[in-house]
Each structure stands twice: as C-alpha cells, then as structure tokens.
Motif scaffolding. Structure first.
Motif: not given
Length: 217
Positions: A80-81, A110, A114, A117, A136-137, A155-157, A160
């Motif tokens: 993902d990153e 959520d 964050v 990143e 975040r989500a 969620e997460d990456y 974003r």
C-alpha cells in the motif's frame, strides 16, 4: 494500430482547474479534452488509469487532467505504501483492487487524525511532506461506470488516498494543510510549476484558435 489508451497531460499546480469545485456527471456522459476528441466515461477512466500508471501514482482525479467533473480513479497495490516507488516494477502487476468513482460522497468512519504519513501529488511533482491530517477510516458512496450505486470502506493508507482524491473534486490540494513555513520552502518549485501550467494553457488556447481559423477557411 494499438488499442491502448493515450496518456493525458497532467495539469500542474497553478492551473485554475485544480482550484474549482468539480461538477456532478452522469455515467452516460461524453467528455472531451483537446487532442483526444469525444470519449465516453469508460474510455476516460481507462486513459486516466494509464496516465496514473505512467506517472507511478496511486490515484488521479479528473481535474488533474483538465476535466472539471466529479470523478476519480485509484488503485490498491500489494504494498500500500509504495515501498517500490521509483523502481521500474510494472505497477499493474501489483494491483489488488481498481476503483473508478463517479460523484463520490465521503463519510468519516474513524475521526482519529493520522499525520505521520508522507503525502504527495501528481500535480505537484517532487514535493512530499508529512503532517497532512487525514481521518483513519472513511466510507465512499459512489456511482460506477454502469450507473450502479456502490460503496467501499477504507482505512489507513487507502483511506488517505481516497481523501486526497476527493479533495481534488473540492478544489483542494494537500499542501493547503501544511504550515505556511513549510510551503514557503518550496516557493521556487511552485513558481516553476505555475509557469509550466500557464505555458500549457497558452498552448491549448493557441491550438483552439488555430482550429477555429481552419474551420472558417
């Protein structure tokens, strides 16, 4: 002759289209960019994805190619990153999921922000910074290319990525979230992008004027 889509020029920081709120569209719409002629949305999506892969990106919004409509494409890669960013590994071989979203609506699942990143943008090349606050989500409800309503949670990456692309439809850029001191560090690069953006728009205007002159002959 190859059936592969052509590559759209990516609009750079300073192009007014990146600051306008995009308009809704229908899945049956036909769009047109200079040099490409009329394209249905499936053709536009294919070309946007090819453009994104060529630029080694993870998402691309319609305003970034000069189309002021509420549409973006994005992919989820195996890593993902983008751990392999900058290498020559074919991105298509690492795609897990592919998204084409028309008229997306974003809801926060959520609210935890964050900021750690690193974020960048194909329209602001070679500038990467931490500190952009993203939920975040999130959940996105959207229309697909067949006109059906869909929804996806991330969620997460990936969350974003979706928030970044959704911002493009609102006329926002990731650097808008950065402290002014940080933005000022890139003043020279941003001014250079603005000059390139203006040159591109001038070329498009000249091409359009030439086309009109030929039509009158």
């Amino acid at each position: 002759m190859s059936d592969a889509p052509s590559i759209y020029p990516i609009r750079l920081y300073g192009d007014p289209v990146l600051r306008r709120k995009a308009r809704p569209l229908a899945h049956t719409d036909t769009l047109e960019l200079p040099g490409f002629g009329p394209q249905n949305l499936r053709q536009v999506a294919d070309t946007m994805l090819e453009t994104m892969f060529e630029a080694r990106g993870v998402g691309l919004a319609a305003p970034q190619v000069g189309l002021g409509v509420r549409m973006f494409v994005a992919v989820e890669y195996e890593d993902d990153e983008e751990e392999n960013e900058g290498q020559e590994t074919p991105l298509k071989s690492r795609v897990l999921r592919e998204f084409v979203m028309l008229n997306p609506r974003l809801s926060v699942i959520d609210k935890k922000k964050v900021r750690s990143e690193t974020e960048g943008c194909l329209s602001i090349p070679d500038i990467y910074e931490e500190g952009v606050p993203r939920a975040r989500a999130v959940r996105l409800d959207y229309t697909d290319l067949d006109g059906r309503m869909q929804s996806v949670e991330a969620e997460d990456y990936l969350a974003r990525v979706f928030q970044h692309e959704f911002d493009h439809l609102e006329g926002k850029l990731f650097i808008d979230y950065l402290p002014q001191d940080t933005v000022n560090e890139y003043r020279g690069a941003l001014l250079a992008m603005q000059r390139q953006a203006k040159q591109h728009l001038d070329r498009l205007r000249h091409q359009a004027a030439d086309g009109h002159r030929h039509e009158r002959l």
